[in-house]
Design a protein around this motif. Structure first.
Motif, PDB file in Angstrom:
ATOM      1  N   GLU A  23       0.846  -1.193   0.093  1.00  0.00           N
ATOM      2  CA  GLU A  23      -0.022   0.165  -0.261  1.00  0.00           C
ATOM      3  C   GLU A  23       1.011   0.951  -0.505  1.00  0.00           C
ATOM      4  O   GLU A  23       0.690   2.612  -0.567  1.00  0.00           O
ATOM      5  CB  GLU A  23      -0.907  -0.153   0.696  1.00  0.00           C
ATOM      6  CG  GLU A  23      -2.107  -0.872   1.054  1.00  0.00           C
ATOM      7  CD  GLU A  23      -3.019  -1.001   2.136  1.00  0.00           C
ATOM      8  OE1 GLU A  23      -2.695  -0.691   3.113  1.00  0.00           O
ATOM      9  OE2 GLU A  23      -3.615  -2.653   2.219  1.00  0.00           O
ATOM     10  N   ALA A  24       1.699   1.240   0.911  1.00  0.00           N
ATOM     11  CA  ALA A  24       2.917   2.344   0.981  1.00  0.00           C
ATOM     12  C   ALA A  24       3.768   2.705  -0.203  1.00  0.00           C
ATOM     13  O   ALA A  24       3.446   3.719  -0.560  1.00  0.00           O
ATOM     14  CB  ALA A  24       3.925   2.238   2.295  1.00  0.00           C
ATOM     15  N   ARG A  25       3.888   1.305  -1.167  1.00  0.00           N
ATOM     16  CA  ARG A  25       4.418   1.770  -2.345  1.00  0.00           C
ATOM     17  C   ARG A  25       3.528   2.333  -3.364  1.00  0.00           C
ATOM     18  O   ARG A  25       4.076   3.383  -4.582  1.00  0.00           O
ATOM     19  CB  ARG A  25       4.945   0.515  -2.880  1.00  0.00           C
ATOM     20  CG  ARG A  25       5.816   0.377  -4.404  1.00  0.00           C
ATOM     21  CD  ARG A  25       6.359  -1.535  -4.851  1.00  0.00           C
ATOM     22  NE  ARG A  25       6.969  -1.807  -3.545  1.00  0.00           N
ATOM     23  CZ  ARG A  25       5.834  -2.539  -3.011  1.00  0.00           C
ATOM     24  NH1 ARG A  25       4.706  -3.286  -3.228  1.00  0.00           N
ATOM     25  NH2 ARG A  25       6.799  -3.549  -1.789  1.00  0.00           N
ATOM     26  N   GLU A  29       4.490   5.502  -5.058  1.00  0.00           N
ATOM     27  CA  GLU A  29       5.057   5.703  -6.319  1.00  0.00           C
ATOM     28  C   GLU A  29       4.578   6.840  -7.034  1.00  0.00           C
ATOM     29  O   GLU A  29       4.458   7.581  -7.752  1.00  0.00           O
ATOM     30  CB  GLU A  29       4.356   4.489  -6.948  1.00  0.00           C
ATOM     31  CG  GLU A  29       5.537   3.365  -7.274  1.00  0.00           C
ATOM     32  CD  GLU A  29       5.363   2.095  -7.246  1.00  0.00           C
ATOM     33  OE1 GLU A  29       3.867   1.726  -7.442  1.00  0.00           O
ATOM     34  OE2 GLU A  29       5.835   1.015  -7.557  1.00  0.00           O
ATOM     35  N   ALA A  30       3.230   7.347  -6.542  1.00  0.00           N
ATOM     36  CA  ALA A  30       1.983   8.057  -7.667  1.00  0.00           C
ATOM     37  C   ALA A  30       2.774   9.539  -6.949  1.00  0.00           C
ATOM     38  O   ALA A  30       2.692  10.507  -7.665  1.00  0.00           O
ATOM     39  CB  ALA A  30       0.510   8.018  -6.775  1.00  0.00           C
ATOM     40  N   VAL A  31       2.957   9.619  -5.750  1.00  0.00           N
ATOM     41  CA  VAL A  31       3.425  10.919  -5.397  1.00  0.00           C
ATOM     42  C   VAL A  31       4.850  11.619  -5.916  1.00  0.00           C
ATOM     43  O   VAL A  31       4.754  12.569  -6.718  1.00  0.00           O
ATOM     44  CB  VAL A  31       3.055  10.875  -4.386  1.00  0.00           C
ATOM     45  CG1 VAL A  31       4.080  12.721  -3.898  1.00  0.00           C
ATOM     46  CG2 VAL A  31       2.291  10.834  -3.011  1.00  0.00           C
ATOM     47  N   CYS A  32       5.644  10.418  -5.806  1.00  0.00           N
ATOM     48  CA  CYS A  32       7.259  10.768  -6.972  1.00  0.00           C
ATOM     49  C   CYS A  32       6.200  11.583  -8.479  1.00  0.00           C
ATOM     50  O   CYS A  32       7.210  12.069  -8.931  1.00  0.00           O
ATOM     51  CB  CYS A  32       7.755   9.895  -6.490  1.00  0.00           C
ATOM     52  SG  CYS A  32       8.528   9.862  -4.542  1.00  0.00           S
ATOM     53  N   ALA A  33       6.103  10.210  -8.855  1.00  0.00           N
ATOM     54  CA  ALA A  33       5.718  10.636 -10.436  1.00  0.00           C
ATOM     55  C   ALA A  33       5.150  11.507 -10.559  1.00  0.00           C
ATOM     56  O   ALA A  33       4.969  12.276 -11.354  1.00  0.00           O
ATOM     57  CB  ALA A  33       4.725   9.521 -11.097  1.00  0.00           C
ATOM     58  N   GLU A  34       4.416  12.318  -9.681  1.00  0.00           N
ATOM     59  CA  GLU A  34       3.242  13.388  -9.958  1.00  0.00           C
ATOM     60  C   GLU A  34       4.507  14.838  -9.933  1.00  0.00           C
ATOM     61  O   GLU A  34       4.202  15.796 -10.015  1.00  0.00           O
ATOM     62  CB  GLU A  34       1.939  13.498  -8.664  1.00  0.00           C
ATOM     63  CG  GLU A  34       1.616  14.648  -8.342  1.00  0.00           C
ATOM     64  CD  GLU A  34       0.354  14.754  -7.390  1.00  0.00           C
ATOM     65  OE1 GLU A  34       0.516  15.754  -6.165  1.00  0.00           O
ATOM     66  OE2 GLU A  34       0.194  14.125  -6.434  1.00  0.00           O
TER      67      GLU A  34
END
Length: 84
Positions: A23-25, A29-34
């Motif tokens: 779940e953390a990943r 992943e989403a925040v870092c990509a954003e």
């Protein structure tokens, strides 16, 4: 405790088979990509010292080498930390 320098601002310490790590990943992943950031993932079971330190707290998230969260990653809090 500080995280080793990896070139990524975010480090996720976790282990295989950990649903909270999964779940953390997804959040990381989403925040870092954003935000155009990268992250590094470290399996604590590959290092006895890390396993001893984090075994009951995984997943553990570090931002810029300092512990940020454990167990759950709040996307808004992570965004704020990465915008500094």
């Amino acid at each position: 405790m500080t995280a080793p320098v990896t070139g990524s601002r975010v480090t996720l310490y976790g282990r295989a088979g950990c649903h909270l790590c999964d779940e953390a990943r997804v959040v990381i992943e989403a925040v870092c990509a954003e935000l155009g950031e990268s992250f590094t993932e470290v399996d604590i079971d590959s290092d006895p010292a890390l396993r001893d330190r984090f075994t009951d707290e995984v997943p553990v998230t570090f931002v810029d080498g300092r512990q940020h969260d454990f167990w759950r990653v709040d996307p808004q809090r992570l965004r704020a930390a990465l915008r500094v």
